[in-house]
Design a protein around this motif. Structure first.
Motif, PDB file in Angstrom:
ATOM      1  N   TYR A 124       1.016   3.269  -7.005  1.00 15.53           N
ATOM      2  CA  TYR A 124       0.077   3.376  -5.895  1.00 15.53           C
ATOM      3  C   TYR A 124      -0.714   2.076  -5.723  1.00 15.53           C
ATOM      4  N   GLU A 125      -1.184   1.529  -6.823  1.00 18.55           N
ATOM      5  CA  GLU A 125      -1.986   0.300  -6.749  1.00 18.55           C
ATOM      6  C   GLU A 125      -1.143  -0.915  -6.376  1.00 18.55           C
ATOM      7  N   LEU A 126       0.063  -0.984  -6.872  1.00 16.88           N
ATOM      8  CA  LEU A 126       0.895  -2.162  -6.633  1.00 16.88           C
ATOM      9  C   LEU A 126       1.594  -2.145  -5.278  1.00 16.88           C
ATOM     10  N   THR A 127       1.741  -0.967  -4.667  1.00 15.26           N
ATOM     11  CA  THR A 127       2.404  -0.873  -3.364  1.00 15.26           C
ATOM     12  C   THR A 127       1.415  -0.584  -2.241  1.00 15.26           C
ATOM     13  N   ASP A 128       0.155  -0.720  -2.488  1.00 15.38           N
ATOM     14  CA  ASP A 128      -0.899  -0.511  -1.491  1.00 15.38           C
ATOM     15  C   ASP A 128      -0.878   0.882  -0.879  1.00 15.38           C
ATOM     16  N   GLY A 129      -0.662   1.902  -1.712  1.00 13.32           N
ATOM     17  CA  GLY A 129      -0.849   3.266  -1.268  1.00 13.32           C
ATOM     18  C   GLY A 129       0.366   4.068  -0.884  1.00 13.32           C
ATOM     19  N   TRP A 130       1.556   3.634  -1.205  1.00 11.52           N
ATOM     20  CA  TRP A 130       2.750   4.388  -0.829  1.00 11.52           C
ATOM     21  C   TRP A 130       2.920   5.657  -1.657  1.00 11.52           C
ATOM     22  N   PHE A 131       2.432   5.675  -2.861  1.00 19.50           N
ATOM     23  CA  PHE A 131       2.650   6.800  -3.774  1.00 19.50           C
ATOM     24  C   PHE A 131       1.364   7.597  -3.973  1.00 19.50           C
ATOM     25  N   GLN A 132       0.691   7.936  -2.898  1.00 19.78           N
ATOM     26  CA  GLN A 132      -0.595   8.609  -2.993  1.00 19.78           C
ATOM     27  C   GLN A 132      -0.463  10.022  -3.559  1.00 19.78           C
ATOM     28  N   LEU A 133       0.597  10.717  -3.256  1.00 16.80           N
ATOM     29  CA  LEU A 133       0.750  12.084  -3.724  1.00 16.80           C
ATOM     30  C   LEU A 133       0.993  12.175  -5.225  1.00 16.80           C
ATOM     31  N   TRP A 134       1.460  11.127  -5.843  1.00 19.45           N
ATOM     32  CA  TRP A 134       1.773  11.146  -7.264  1.00 19.45           C
ATOM     33  C   TRP A 134       0.582  10.879  -8.156  1.00 19.45           C
ATOM     34  N   SER A 135      -0.478  10.340  -7.632  1.00 29.99           N
ATOM     35  CA  SER A 135      -1.512   9.786  -8.486  1.00 29.99           C
ATOM     36  C   SER A 135      -2.851  10.506  -8.349  1.00 29.99           C
ATOM     37  N   PHE A 136      -3.307  11.083  -9.444  1.00 29.27           N
ATOM     38  CA  PHE A 136      -4.645  11.642  -9.506  1.00 29.27           C
ATOM     39  C   PHE A 136      -5.681  10.529  -9.623  1.00 29.27           C
ATOM     40  N   ALA A 158      -9.561  10.134  -7.681  1.00 32.09           N
ATOM     41  CA  ALA A 158     -10.812  10.347  -8.409  1.00 32.09           C
ATOM     42  C   ALA A 158     -11.776   9.188  -8.138  1.00 32.09           C
ATOM     43  N   ASP A 159     -12.940   9.521  -7.633  1.00 36.66           N
ATOM     44  CA  ASP A 159     -13.915   8.485  -7.267  1.00 36.66           C
ATOM     45  C   ASP A 159     -14.510   7.758  -8.463  1.00 36.66           C
ATOM     46  N   PHE A 160     -14.577   8.405  -9.612  1.00 32.91           N
ATOM     47  CA  PHE A 160     -15.223   7.772 -10.757  1.00 32.91           C
ATOM     48  C   PHE A 160     -14.345   6.725 -11.438  1.00 32.91           C
ATOM     49  N   PHE A 161     -13.103   6.534 -10.970  1.00 33.71           N
ATOM     50  CA  PHE A 161     -12.237   5.474 -11.485  1.00 33.71           C
ATOM     51  C   PHE A 161     -12.218   4.248 -10.579  1.00 33.71           C
ATOM     52  N   ASP A 162     -13.075   4.187  -9.581  1.00 32.35           N
ATOM     53  CA  ASP A 162     -13.065   3.075  -8.630  1.00 32.35           C
ATOM     54  C   ASP A 162     -13.210   1.735  -9.337  1.00 32.35           C
ATOM     55  N   GLY A 163     -12.262   0.871  -9.094  1.00 32.21           N
ATOM     56  CA  GLY A 163     -12.270  -0.453  -9.699  1.00 32.21           C
ATOM     57  C   GLY A 163     -11.517  -0.529 -11.013  1.00 32.21           C
ATOM     58  N   TYR A 164     -11.177   0.618 -11.606  1.00 28.29           N
ATOM     59  CA  TYR A 164     -10.503   0.646 -12.905  1.00 28.29           C
ATOM     60  C   TYR A 164      -9.172   1.384 -12.843  1.00 28.29           C
ATOM     61  N   GLU A 165      -8.605   1.529 -11.666  1.00 30.29           N
ATOM     62  CA  GLU A 165      -7.405   2.340 -11.513  1.00 30.29           C
ATOM     63  C   GLU A 165      -6.223   1.812 -12.312  1.00 30.29           C
ATOM     64  N   ILE A 166      -6.032   0.507 -12.319  1.00 27.49           N
ATOM     65  CA  ILE A 166      -4.899  -0.071 -13.050  1.00 27.49           C
ATOM     66  C   ILE A 166      -5.084   0.119 -14.554  1.00 27.49           C
ATOM     67  N   TYR A 167      -6.299  -0.077 -15.046  1.00 31.61           N
ATOM     68  CA  TYR A 167      -6.561   0.095 -16.477  1.00 31.61           C
ATOM     69  C   TYR A 167      -6.359   1.545 -16.894  1.00 31.61           C
ATOM     70  N   VAL A 168      -6.834   2.473 -16.087  1.00 30.13           N
ATOM     71  CA  VAL A 168      -6.673   3.892 -16.399  1.00 30.13           C
ATOM     72  C   VAL A 168      -5.202   4.278 -16.367  1.00 30.13           C
ATOM     73  N   SER A 169      -4.450   3.736 -15.439  1.00 27.60           N
ATOM     74  CA  SER A 169      -3.020   4.039 -15.362  1.00 27.60           C
ATOM     75  C   SER A 169      -2.277   3.519 -16.590  1.00 27.60           C
ATOM     76  N   VAL A 170      -2.634   2.341 -17.046  1.00 33.62           N
ATOM     77  CA  VAL A 170      -2.006   1.791 -18.258  1.00 33.62           C
ATOM     78  C   VAL A 170      -2.365   2.648 -19.474  1.00 33.62           C
ATOM     79  N   VAL A 171      -3.622   3.097 -19.555  1.00 35.58           N
ATOM     80  CA  VAL A 171      -4.040   3.964 -20.660  1.00 35.58           C
ATOM     81  C   VAL A 171      -3.270   5.282 -20.610  1.00 35.58           C
ATOM     82  N   LEU A 172      -3.046   5.830 -19.423  1.00 34.06           N
ATOM     83  CA  LEU A 172      -2.267   7.065 -19.297  1.00 34.06           C
ATOM     84  C   LEU A 172      -0.824   6.863 -19.746  1.00 34.06           C
TER      85      LEU A 172
END
Length: 72
Positions: free
Chosen positions: A22-34, A38-52
């Motif tokens: 989702y982050e690397l394709t500018d929103g194409w995979f919106q349905l796949w990503s929680f 989530a608003d509380f991950f703003d700015g940290y989406e890539i880091y949270v995805s790597v942790v997941l």
């Protein structure tokens, strides 16, 4: 227990990969990503995805190592 860990592994990996896509394709995979919703991950989406993804890999390793104990 092994089935539960395998399911948890799948969910964590799919959410992590979906968040990165989702982050690397500018929103194409919106349905796949929680993470993107989530608003509380703003700015940290890539880091949270790597942790997941790392947590999903750890759950996969735990599922592979899980054995059933027969006996007391």
């Amino acid at each position: 227990m092994k089935t539960f860990l395998g399911l948890l592994c799948f969910v964590l990996l799919s959410q992590g990969v979906g968040g990165l896509l989702y982050e690397l394709t500018d929103g194409w995979f919106q349905l796949w990503s929680f993470v993107s919703r989530a608003d509380f991950f703003d700015g940290y989406e890539i880091y949270v995805s790597v942790v997941l993804i790392v947590a999903g890999g750890a759950m996969g390793a735990a599922a592979g190592a899980a054995t059933r104990k027969d006996g007391p």
